[in-house]
Design an enzyme around this catalytic site. Structure first.
Site, PDB file in Angstrom:
ATOM      1  N   GLU A   1       4.630   2.789  -6.288  1.00 47.64           N
ATOM      2  CA  GLU A   1       3.407   2.093  -6.568  1.00 47.64           C
ATOM      3  C   GLU A   1       2.962   2.892  -8.052  1.00 47.64           C
ATOM      4  OE1 GLU A   1       3.407   2.302  -3.460  1.00 47.64           O
ATOM      5  OE2 GLU A   1       3.809   0.087  -2.920  1.00 47.64           O
TER       6      GLU A   1
ATOM      7  N   HIS B   1      -5.876  -3.157   4.829  1.00 45.14           N
ATOM      8  CA  HIS B   1      -5.501  -4.313   4.056  1.00 45.14           C
ATOM      9  C   HIS B   1      -6.802  -5.011   3.875  1.00 45.14           C
ATOM     10  CE1 HIS B   1      -1.525  -3.284   5.516  1.00 45.14           C
ATOM     11  NE2 HIS B   1      -0.928  -4.227   4.746  1.00 45.14           N
TER      12      HIS B   1
END
Lengths: 323, 322
Positions: free
Chosen positions: B57, B127
């Protein structure tokens, strides 16, 4: 073709004297940030930049003054940047730490060590889609312990990006000696990603040029990334603040050993004395004019603090309430 | 009239913009199989403009910055909201500062797309975050569309904007469908809010999917209180004039925000309202609590730390009475 000996000598001399002038300007308070001097590393800048085409893109780092001068950035406008003036290459928004000068092919200097390599990789990828320009990322030995650098190696190799990774290994990450920080080797890291890599003497600009030219050719002809590790040394501290702190992380004998391989002396020996004298005199003239330009350039207007923050401007509130 | 889902609106905006502008490309993880339905069909149409990335990322976020400086318009898709904090440095300290540091020599038009922020039941504590306030605080352009039409229009504007823009798409809104005429789909400028429902007693400023909750509450209270619902749509830039105009009409304000309370968007709105707007009563906010972590695996615990309709009803009633 490799430039003439006096051209390399001129570049190295210009960088050396520019840095010495900067240290004077740090002392006088005109460069408020201090600088990260590259004295001792000039041959890498000179040889590396001579192997590039003017439209190639280089991403520099905090010890990058030499890269700018070697790529032909105007010394006056560059010095005006270091002194925080509107006449600077970045209008006083970058200073010594984060400059860019697109007219000289330098696209910035990221302060997060090692992270600029992925920016250079993306830039190289974009440039390759529209032509045959290449990108260069220059970092030090301190960057090779960053995970982000390895992510860029992986992406560049995977997508055959025309980027050259240049490691100026000057032996120290601020005060930390490279052998106490780096497991394995610099070139071994590149090899793990299938990137050709070599370790090259960084004190001789002609040797630097030859190694860099091979890596540039490879990138431009579609061969993908390379890494070149130049072994070099900085004679000054990490930053000018060390002149006050006198940190004892390296001994005098080591510095003296590296001074025997001073890039300025190495290249001076290849140039006739009369040519050298003429070059030296010209460098002083250029730098006198640069210092004059930098110190005469206006300071920025506080009202312009938000200029250039956004390319598509937005309305911003002031720090105090209007009602 | 055709039904347009939120996810389809994102897909349509990206497809339309890639069709229109050859510099637009998309990168991220698992794009080939379009796990979030955003990139469905794109690989077939634009095979060399869909870059499926490895799990890197930080690397590919910086890669996007470089590609944008080199004249492209990258759209980066992230699968999980917290990944945005892994790349906070790359967005806020690199992409968002390069234009300023270069004195205007470069621009960095990158769009960061989060198709699914907030509570994901069953997905665990890592999440279910809503980190939009962090980006607005740091001056990164931040939008959070509540409806399919807004998702289309704001995503399009984000791609066309010459600066980095983060697009937050709240998980609970993704399944939402809306009757739309495709010809009416158009870019929506950043920084322009919208009154979703007019009212006279109190303004409820709701963020993201909470706009729909606020509209439901406004219906519920219709006989008792006249609620105006204001959706800012983008958090930075923020439509302060639009909010002020609404509060000018109602004189009362409640903020409904899925971010954490401390230093959140709700805090900023209340502070600004207190300093600059004419209020007939002290304003209130309904937010996630301080330090809230939505654990994602136990609905009782998850609901306890998310703003609820009941809390909004109570806040509206309290503000109207005072």
């Amino acid at each position: 073709m490799r430039p003439a000996a006096e051209a390399f000598y001129g570049t190295i001399r210009l960088i050396r004297r520019f840095e010495e002038r900067c240290i004077d300007l740090v002392r006088s308070g005109d460069i408020g940030s201090g600088i990260h001097p590259c004295i001792g590393q000039e041959a890498v800048a000179a040889g590396m930049c001579a192997a590039l085409r003017p439209d190639d893109a280089l991403l520099s780092n905090h010890r990058g003054h030499g890269h700018f001068l070697a790529r032909g950035s105007d010394p006056g406008r560059f010095l005006a940047e270091l002194t925080g003036r509107v006449g600077g290459v970045d209008k006083g928004r970058a200073g010594s730490f984060h400059p860019s000068d697109l007219s000289a092919g330098i696209w910035g200097a990221s302060g997060t060590v090692g992270h600029g390599a992925a920016i250079a990789t993306g830039l190289g990828w974009a440039l390759a889609r529209d032509g045959d320009r290449i990108a260069v990322s220059v970092f030090g030995d301190g960057a090779v312990t960053q995970g982000a650098l390895l992510e860029s190696f992986n992406l560049a190799s995977l997508w055959r990006v025309p980027v050259v990774f240049v490691c100026e290994n000057n032996g120290y990450a601020t005060t930390l000696p490279a052998p106490t920080a780096i497991a394995g080797s610099v070139v071994g890291r590149a090899a793990a990603f299938g990137i050709p890599a070599s370790t090259v003497d960084g004190q001789d600009p002609e040797v630097v040029y030859d190694a860099m030219a091979a890596a540039v050719d490879r990138a431009r002809s579609g061969g993908g990334p390379s890494l070149v590790e130049f072994t070099t040394y900085r004679y000054e501290g990490h930053h000018t603040f060390e002149r006050r702190m006198r940190l004892a992380y390296r001994d005098e004998a080591e510095v003296a050993r590296w001074r025997e391989r001073d890039p300025l002396a190495i290249q001076a020996a290849r140039v006739p004395p009369d040519v050298r004298e003429a070059v030296d005199a010209e460098v002083e003239e250029v730098l006198d004019a640069a210092v004059r330009f930098a110190l005469e350039s206006p300071h920025p207007d506080p009202a312009d603090a938000f200029d250039h923050l956004y390319a598509t401007p937005v309305r911003l509130r002031a720090g105090v309430s209007h009602a | 009239m055709p039904k347009l889902s939120y996810a389809k609106a994102l897909n349509r905006a990206l497809t339309d913009e890639m069709e229109r502008d050859p510099d637009v490309f998309v990168l991220g993880e698992d794009l080939k199989f379009a796990l979030n339905n955003v990139t469905t069909g794109l690989l077939d149409r634009f095979p060399d403009r869909v870059l499926e990335t490895p799990l890197s990322e930080q690397g590919f976020t910086n890669f996007a910055t470089g590609a944008a400086m080199g004249g492209k318009r990258p759209v980066v898709e992230y699968q999980i909201p917290f990944l945005l904090l892994l790349v906070l440095e790359q967005i806020a300290n690199q992409a968002n500062k390069f234009r300023l540091m270069s004195g205007g020599q470069v621009k960095v038009p990158v769009t960061y797309l989060l198709p699914g922020t907030g509570w994901r039941p069953g997905w665990g504590a890592q999440h279910s975050d809503q980190p939009y306030g962090v980006f607005a605080h740091l001056g990164v352009k931040t939008v959070i569309p509540a409806t399919p039409t807004d998702a289309y229009g704001l995503f399009l504007s984000a791609i066309r904007d010459d600066d980095p823009v983060v697009v937050f798409c709240p998980m609970p809104a993704l399944a939402m469908r809306e009757d739309v005429s495709y010809v009416d789909l158009a870019p929506i400028p950043l920084g322009v809010g919208r009154v979703r429902r007019t009212g006279t007693d109190v303004t409820v400023l709701a963020v993201g999917h909470l706009v729909h909750e606020a509209l439901a509450v406004a219906d519920e209270l219709a006989g008792e209180v006249s609620v105006e619902v204001f959706d800012p749509r983008s958090l930075h830039p923020f439509d302060w004039a639009g909010l002020a105009a609404s509060v000018e009409r109602t004189g009362r304000l409640v903020v409904f925000d899925d971010g954490n309370r401390f230093c959140g968007v709700g805090a900023e709105v209340l502070a600004t309202a207190a300093e600059e707007m004419r209020l007939a009563a002290p304003p209130k906010r309904v937010t996630r609590p301080d330090a809230a972590v939505v654990v994602g695996c136990a609905p009782e615990l998850d609901l306890a730390v998310q703003p609820s309709r009941a809390q909004l009803v109570a806040a509206i009633q309290a503000v109207v009475k005072s």
